[in-house]
Design a protein around this motif. Structure first.
Motif, short mmCIF file in Angstrom:
data_model
loop_
_atom_site.label_atom_id
_atom_site.label_comp_id
_atom_site.label_asym_id
_atom_site.label_seq_id
_atom_site.Cartn_x
_atom_site.Cartn_y
_atom_site.Cartn_z
N LYS A 81 -77.76 -26.23 26.56
CA LYS A 81 -78.45 -28.17 27.08
C LYS A 81 -78.33 -27.75 29.07
CE LYS A 81 -78.69 -32.83 27.23
NZ LYS A 81 -79.97 -32.38 27.81
N ALA A 82 -79.82 -27.18 29.35
CA ALA A 82 -79.86 -27.62 30.95
C ALA A 82 -79.05 -28.99 31.73
CB ALA A 82 -81.40 -27.80 31.69
N PRO A 83 -78.30 -27.96 32.72
CA PRO A 83 -77.22 -29.10 33.18
C PRO A 83 -77.78 -29.66 33.98
CG PRO A 83 -76.26 -26.62 33.18
CD PRO A 83 -77.64 -27.09 32.61
N ASP A 84 -77.65 -31.37 34.24
CA ASP A 84 -77.57 -31.77 35.28
C ASP A 84 -77.67 -31.31 37.00
OD1 ASP A 84 -80.03 -33.96 36.25
OD2 ASP A 84 -78.66 -35.92 35.47
N PHE A 85 -78.30 -32.39 37.69
CA PHE A 85 -77.97 -31.54 39.18
C PHE A 85 -79.15 -32.75 40.07
CE2 PHE A 85 -81.85 -30.09 38.00
CZ PHE A 85 -82.84 -29.89 38.70
N THR A 86 -78.45 -32.39 41.22
CA THR A 86 -78.56 -33.25 41.90
C THR A 86 -79.09 -32.99 43.38
OG1 THR A 86 -78.17 -35.26 41.32
CG2 THR A 86 -78.53 -35.24 43.56
N VAL A 87 -80.67 -32.98 44.03
CA VAL A 87 -81.24 -32.04 45.14
C VAL A 87 -82.23 -32.87 45.49
CG1 VAL A 87 -81.02 -29.82 44.15
CG2 VAL A 87 -83.14 -31.39 44.11
N LEU A 88 -82.43 -32.80 47.17
CA LEU A 88 -83.29 -33.65 47.59
C LEU A 88 -84.62 -33.14 48.16
CD1 LEU A 88 -80.85 -33.72 51.32
CD2 LEU A 88 -81.07 -35.78 48.91
N SER A 89 -85.35 -33.81 47.29
CA SER A 89 -87.21 -33.49 47.62
C SER A 89 -87.77 -33.57 49.43
CB SER A 89 -88.10 -34.86 47.19
OG SER A 89 -87.84 -36.22 47.94
N ASN A 90 -88.73 -33.41 49.04
CA ASN A 90 -88.84 -33.49 51.18
C ASN A 90 -88.85 -34.35 51.45
OD1 ASN A 90 -91.24 -30.05 50.83
ND2 ASN A 90 -88.77 -30.42 50.36
N ASP A 91 -89.22 -35.16 50.87
CA ASP A 91 -89.11 -37.28 52.41
C ASP A 91 -87.78 -37.31 51.72
OD1 ASP A 91 -89.06 -37.67 49.12
OD2 ASP A 91 -90.78 -38.73 49.18
N LEU A 92 -86.79 -36.71 51.63
CA LEU A 92 -85.19 -36.85 51.72
C LEU A 92 -84.89 -37.36 50.35
CD1 LEU A 92 -84.71 -37.49 55.02
CD2 LEU A 92 -84.05 -35.71 54.13
N LYS A 93 -85.29 -37.67 49.00
CA LYS A 93 -84.96 -38.40 48.20
C LYS A 93 -84.19 -38.37 47.06
CE LYS A 93 -88.93 -42.20 47.76
NZ LYS A 93 -88.98 -42.42 49.40
N GLU A 94 -83.72 -38.32 46.35
CA GLU A 94 -82.85 -37.45 45.30
C GLU A 94 -83.56 -37.21 44.14
OE1 GLU A 94 -78.94 -39.40 44.07
OE2 GLU A 94 -78.45 -38.93 45.85
N VAL A 95 -83.34 -36.08 43.69
CA VAL A 95 -84.19 -35.46 42.39
C VAL A 95 -82.94 -35.00 41.79
CG1 VAL A 95 -85.99 -33.89 41.89
CG2 VAL A 95 -85.94 -35.08 44.10
N SER A 96 -83.46 -35.48 40.39
CA SER A 96 -82.48 -34.23 39.22
C SER A 96 -83.50 -34.15 38.06
CB SER A 96 -81.55 -35.16 38.56
OG SER A 96 -82.04 -37.13 37.89
N LEU A 97 -82.89 -33.12 37.06
CA LEU A 97 -83.57 -32.92 35.85
C LEU A 97 -84.72 -34.17 35.32
CD1 LEU A 97 -84.04 -30.81 35.22
CD2 LEU A 97 -81.82 -30.51 33.43
N ASP A 98 -83.52 -35.42 35.26
CA ASP A 98 -84.67 -36.55 35.27
C ASP A 98 -86.07 -36.26 35.05
OD1 ASP A 98 -83.92 -38.08 32.51
OD2 ASP A 98 -83.31 -39.51 34.21
N ASN A 99 -86.11 -36.51 36.56
CA ASN A 99 -87.22 -36.45 37.57
C ASN A 99 -88.96 -35.57 36.20
OD1 ASN A 99 -85.03 -37.20 39.49
ND2 ASN A 99 -87.17 -38.12 40.05
#
Length: 166
Positions: free
Chosen positions: A23-41
């Motif tokens: 199962k793909a692990p979730d993660f939290t990274v930043l988009s180019n507009d500094l918003k948090e992005v996760s696998l759920d997006n």
């Protein structure tokens, strides 16, 4: 763990190695507009995730541009390029290179993706070159830890895996 070198020197990868069927692990990274992005997006889509050390280097730039070109031809596939570059640098690079068909995401803040996918190089806090295909149900269907970080991934195999994933 995968045996990976950077300029022919062995590196230590932090985190757990991902395998096909996981199962793909979730993660939290930043988009180019500094918003948090996760696998759920990207829920319900196939994800082709390419981790690179920096889009400002030759091989990484070529790789991101290649996946950008191919992204337009893939149905229900979201291509992500994740690096430790700052979102501002990623935005500048995308504008300069005309990259619009993939999401560039920054792992610089927490190294959440790098640790979750076992690609954080301990020695230099960059991401090791790797490609993951995650299906619409968040199952990993393809994994490539590129053995020498300064070389290209197997584009054809990754793209074929993305086309076959549901």
């Amino acid at each position: 763990m995968a045996n990976v070198t950077f300029h022919n020197e062995p590196v230590t990868l932090v985190g757990n190695e991902i395998k096909v069927g996981d199962k793909a692990p979730d993660f939290t990274v930043l988009s180019n507009d500094l918003k948090e992005v996760s696998l759920d997006n990207y829920k319900g889509k196939v994800k082709l995730i390419a981790a690179v050390p920096s889009v400002d280097t030759g091989v990484c730039s070529q790789e991101a541009k290649r996946f950008n070109e191919e992204a337009d031809k893939l149905e229900n596939v979201q291509v992500l390029t994740i690096s430790m570059d700052l979102p501002f640098a990623q935005t500048r690079w995308c504008a300069a290179e005309g990259v619009k068909n993939l999401d560039t995401l920054s792992d610089h803040r927490d190294a959440s993706f790098g640790e979750s996918y076992g690609v954080l190089m301990q020695e230099n806090r960059l991401l090791a070159r790797s490609v993951f295909v995650v299906d619409s149900n968040d199952q990993v269907t393809y994994v490539e830890y590129v053995p020498e970080v300064t070389t290209h991934p197997n584009y054809e195999a990754a793209l074929q895996a993305a086309k076959e994933a549901k």
